[in-house]
Design a protein around this motif. Sequence first.
Motif, PDB file in Angstrom:
ATOM      1  N   SER A 250      -6.750   0.487  -2.098  1.00 36.93           N
ATOM      2  CA  SER A 250      -5.392   0.624  -1.188  1.00 36.93           C
ATOM      3  C   SER A 250      -6.042   0.499   0.349  1.00 36.93           C
ATOM      4  CB  SER A 250      -4.355   1.419  -1.414  1.00 36.93           C
ATOM      5  OG  SER A 250      -4.711   2.809  -1.187  1.00 36.93           O
ATOM      6  N   VAL A 251      -7.225   0.696   0.552  1.00 39.86           N
ATOM      7  CA  VAL A 251      -7.971   0.898   1.547  1.00 39.86           C
ATOM      8  C   VAL A 251      -7.665  -0.521   2.390  1.00 39.86           C
ATOM      9  CG1 VAL A 251     -10.234   0.473   2.837  1.00 39.86           C
ATOM     10  CG2 VAL A 251      -9.739   2.184   1.367  1.00 39.86           C
ATOM     11  N   PHE A 252      -7.308  -1.569   1.656  1.00 42.99           N
ATOM     12  CA  PHE A 252      -7.060  -2.862   2.325  1.00 42.99           C
ATOM     13  C   PHE A 252      -5.817  -2.959   2.825  1.00 42.99           C
ATOM     14  CE2 PHE A 252     -11.164  -3.289  -0.158  1.00 42.99           C
ATOM     15  CZ  PHE A 252     -11.916  -4.115   0.813  1.00 42.99           C
ATOM     16  N   TYR A 253      -4.780  -2.512   2.396  1.00 41.11           N
ATOM     17  CA  TYR A 253      -3.470  -2.724   2.775  1.00 41.11           C
ATOM     18  C   TYR A 253      -2.754  -1.398   3.421  1.00 41.11           C
ATOM     19  CZ  TYR A 253      -1.665  -0.862  -1.601  1.00 41.11           C
ATOM     20  OH  TYR A 253      -1.266  -0.242  -2.764  1.00 41.11           O
ATOM     21  N   SER A 254      -3.392  -0.275   2.972  1.00 42.52           N
ATOM     22  CA  SER A 254      -2.401   0.799   3.546  1.00 42.52           C
ATOM     23  C   SER A 254      -3.532   1.902   4.106  1.00 42.52           C
ATOM     24  CB  SER A 254      -1.650   1.691   2.368  1.00 42.52           C
ATOM     25  OG  SER A 254      -1.027   2.714   2.944  1.00 42.52           O
ATOM     26  N   PRO A 255      -3.173   2.544   5.585  1.00 39.95           N
ATOM     27  CA  PRO A 255      -4.117   3.422   6.075  1.00 39.95           C
ATOM     28  C   PRO A 255      -4.028   4.875   5.604  1.00 39.95           C
ATOM     29  CG  PRO A 255      -2.798   2.000   7.655  1.00 39.95           C
ATOM     30  CD  PRO A 255      -1.824   1.839   6.550  1.00 39.95           C
ATOM     31  N   LEU A 256      -2.676   4.765   4.790  1.00 40.50           N
ATOM     32  CA  LEU A 256      -2.628   6.300   4.034  1.00 40.50           C
ATOM     33  C   LEU A 256      -3.565   6.452   2.779  1.00 40.50           C
ATOM     34  CD1 LEU A 256       1.126   6.716   4.430  1.00 40.50           C
ATOM     35  CD2 LEU A 256      -0.624   8.299   5.479  1.00 40.50           C
ATOM     36  N   TRP A 257      -4.442   5.681   2.710  1.00 37.18           N
ATOM     37  CA  TRP A 257      -5.296   5.554   1.584  1.00 37.18           C
ATOM     38  C   TRP A 257      -5.988   6.967   1.145  1.00 37.18           C
ATOM     39  CZ3 TRP A 257     -10.358   6.754   1.345  1.00 37.18           C
ATOM     40  CH2 TRP A 257     -11.158   6.476   2.747  1.00 37.18           C
ATOM     41  N   VAL A 258      -6.326   7.808   2.305  1.00 34.37           N
ATOM     42  CA  VAL A 258      -6.923   9.146   2.113  1.00 34.37           C
ATOM     43  C   VAL A 258      -6.012  10.084   1.341  1.00 34.37           C
ATOM     44  CG1 VAL A 258      -7.773  11.043   3.292  1.00 34.37           C
ATOM     45  CG2 VAL A 258      -8.241   8.750   4.055  1.00 34.37           C
ATOM     46  N   ALA A 259      -4.724  10.075   1.644  1.00 35.93           N
ATOM     47  CA  ALA A 259      -3.644  10.852   1.244  1.00 35.93           C
ATOM     48  C   ALA A 259      -3.596  10.434  -0.308  1.00 35.93           C
ATOM     49  CB  ALA A 259      -2.380  10.755   1.898  1.00 35.93           C
TER      50      ALA A 259
ATOM     51  N   ASN B 174       7.405  12.872  -8.256  1.00 36.60           N
ATOM     52  CA  ASN B 174       7.698  12.520  -6.738  1.00 36.60           C
ATOM     53  C   ASN B 174       7.381  13.274  -5.862  1.00 36.60           C
ATOM     54  OD1 ASN B 174       9.049   9.607  -6.710  1.00 36.60           O
ATOM     55  ND2 ASN B 174       9.779  10.405  -8.692  1.00 36.60           N
ATOM     56  N   VAL B 175       8.036  14.815  -6.242  1.00 33.91           N
ATOM     57  CA  VAL B 175       7.936  15.766  -5.434  1.00 33.91           C
ATOM     58  C   VAL B 175       6.308  15.966  -4.767  1.00 33.91           C
ATOM     59  CG1 VAL B 175       8.283  18.216  -4.809  1.00 33.91           C
ATOM     60  CG2 VAL B 175       9.980  16.885  -5.928  1.00 33.91           C
ATOM     61  N   LEU B 176       5.511  16.148  -5.928  1.00 34.22           N
ATOM     62  CA  LEU B 176       4.185  16.542  -5.631  1.00 34.22           C
ATOM     63  C   LEU B 176       3.462  15.422  -4.816  1.00 34.22           C
ATOM     64  CD1 LEU B 176       3.237  18.502  -8.729  1.00 34.22           C
ATOM     65  CD2 LEU B 176       3.634  19.293  -6.531  1.00 34.22           C
ATOM     66  N   GLY B 177       3.604  14.159  -5.402  1.00 33.12           N
ATOM     67  CA  GLY B 177       2.987  13.040  -4.730  1.00 33.12           C
ATOM     68  C   GLY B 177       3.576  12.552  -3.222  1.00 33.12           C
TER      69      GLY B 177
ATOM     70  N   GLY C  22       3.096  13.042   2.563  1.00 33.83           N
ATOM     71  CA  GLY C  22       4.039  13.535   4.033  1.00 33.83           C
ATOM     72  C   GLY C  22       2.846  14.141   4.755  1.00 33.83           C
ATOM     73  N   VAL C  23       1.866  14.959   4.156  1.00 33.85           N
ATOM     74  CA  VAL C  23       0.910  15.544   4.893  1.00 33.85           C
ATOM     75  C   VAL C  23      -0.041  14.573   5.356  1.00 33.85           C
ATOM     76  CG1 VAL C  23      -1.335  16.988   4.569  1.00 33.85           C
ATOM     77  CG2 VAL C  23       0.800  17.468   3.591  1.00 33.85           C
ATOM     78  N   GLY C  24      -0.487  13.359   4.832  1.00 36.37           N
ATOM     79  CA  GLY C  24      -1.011  12.284   5.343  1.00 36.37           C
ATOM     80  C   GLY C  24      -0.196  11.599   6.464  1.00 36.37           C
ATOM     81  N   LEU C  25       1.135  11.513   6.505  1.00 41.29           N
ATOM     82  CA  LEU C  25       1.830  10.931   7.581  1.00 41.29           C
ATOM     83  C   LEU C  25       1.597  11.774   8.722  1.00 41.29           C
ATOM     84  CD1 LEU C  25       5.452  10.196   6.067  1.00 41.29           C
ATOM     85  CD2 LEU C  25       3.576   8.346   6.963  1.00 41.29           C
ATOM     86  N   VAL C  26       1.638  13.049   8.406  1.00 37.93           N
ATOM     87  CA  VAL C  26       1.249  13.993   9.685  1.00 37.93           C
ATOM     88  C   VAL C  26      -0.095  13.984  10.389  1.00 37.93           C
ATOM     89  CG1 VAL C  26       1.332  16.696  10.666  1.00 37.93           C
ATOM     90  CG2 VAL C  26       3.116  15.753   9.017  1.00 37.93           C
ATOM     91  N   THR C  27      -1.316  13.938   9.336  1.00 37.81           N
ATOM     92  CA  THR C  27      -2.706  14.101   9.972  1.00 37.81           C
ATOM     93  C   THR C  27      -2.940  12.681  10.578  1.00 37.81           C
ATOM     94  OG1 THR C  27      -3.058  13.938   7.572  1.00 37.81           O
ATOM     95  CG2 THR C  27      -3.273  15.998   8.495  1.00 37.81           C
TER      96      THR C  27
END
Lengths: 178, 240
Positions: free
Chosen positions: A79-88, A123-126, A131-136
């Motif tokens: 997902s590196v190629f389509y989403s910057p949230l891949w680290v999360a 859903n909750v954990l994932g 959400g942490v990825g959205l912040v960081t």
Amino acid sequence: MNKKFFRTDTKALVGSIILGIVFLIASQASGFIDNLLPTGKAGMYLINGTVWASFTALIVLLYKQPAGLIAAEVEAFTSVFYSPLWVAFIFANAVGSLAVSFVAARYSMEKWSHHILAMFFCNVLGNAIAGVGLVTIFQLPVSVAIVETLITIAVAWPLSTIVTKLVYDSIKNSGLAR
Amino acid sequence: MTWVEELDPRTKLAWCLCLILSALLSNVVMVEVGILILVIATDCFFSRDLKSYRILLPVILVVASQILIIQLLFCREGVPLWQWGVISVYSGATPAAALGISRTAAVTFAAVQFMTRTPAMDVALMLVSWRIPYRYAMLTIVAKRFLPLMQREYRAISESQSIRGIPTDGIKDKIKSLPLALMPLLFRAVRRTSDIALSMELKGYGRSNQRTFEKQLCLKNREKIGMLLLFSVFIAANFI
């Protein structure tokens, strides 16, 4: 417990890769649709979240662990190629997959209630990790990230439960996944 | 094969991790931009091939617009610059958006550099060198082989659905057509899994615990020194 949690035959390993790729294609397609919606423009990937949870659960139900983790990580790294949230996603996908595994190891996954429970944890954990990825990564304000995460969970949890149960039953009935 | 592709994958991984962790730890826009320039400059210098980044540009632009809109709407840092009804724009919105966009781009570009410059076989050998059983390590090669095949299959299914008259123009139609394309792909994938697994087992996949590879990984002395220097610079820049 062990037999219900692990499956290490070649079919499960190959299945994890092939379904991981299907998972990736589905995430790409749903992410594209989400980007066209106003909710997606505000950073809430509702369809993508539903597809993510459904595929995470389906792969675990069909091939157990470590196939679930392998498929989840195939999706996360590609997902590196389509989403910057891949680290999360690396962590979110792993935790979501393990959550479904623990519920599936304990219950038969034949009733709606079992799927509701599994998808709740998934859903909750994932989404919490996303959400942490959205912040960081995106630098979103914490309050906005919490609201977005809660909305995504509220939409994706019921939808992904329905999708997972129906698709899992249809695959089982088709006789493809013996 | 370029000079970069001949490098040990562990050296490339160390470089990639140092860049990503630096981007995540830093809160300075110039550092993020510096990392971005470093990634592009190294690729220009060593391989002169920037094609892989072209597909990332639309993604980064979409994300940049999202981050900017969200920061303008919801950021409450700094002093109010503009107000219209319940919407107010604060002075802290633009720097926060700039940091978010540059960090996103830096992290993504660094990861794409590693993924495009490291052959799947090298990744498998790297995993084997970490004592991961080859039955699992070799799956990276299977993924690389089947990704384009499955994408082609998805396109074929989507095209055949549109030929059957399923509309895909508006957003509503796109949402409706999503399961119609994904379900056949999922069923085909499950069926194909059985065939591939059977053919792999018939060829002896997983029969013995060890297997030999045509290529062997070997960290050269200059790569070891390079990694040591890299970690020193990373620790000095981020923790001292």
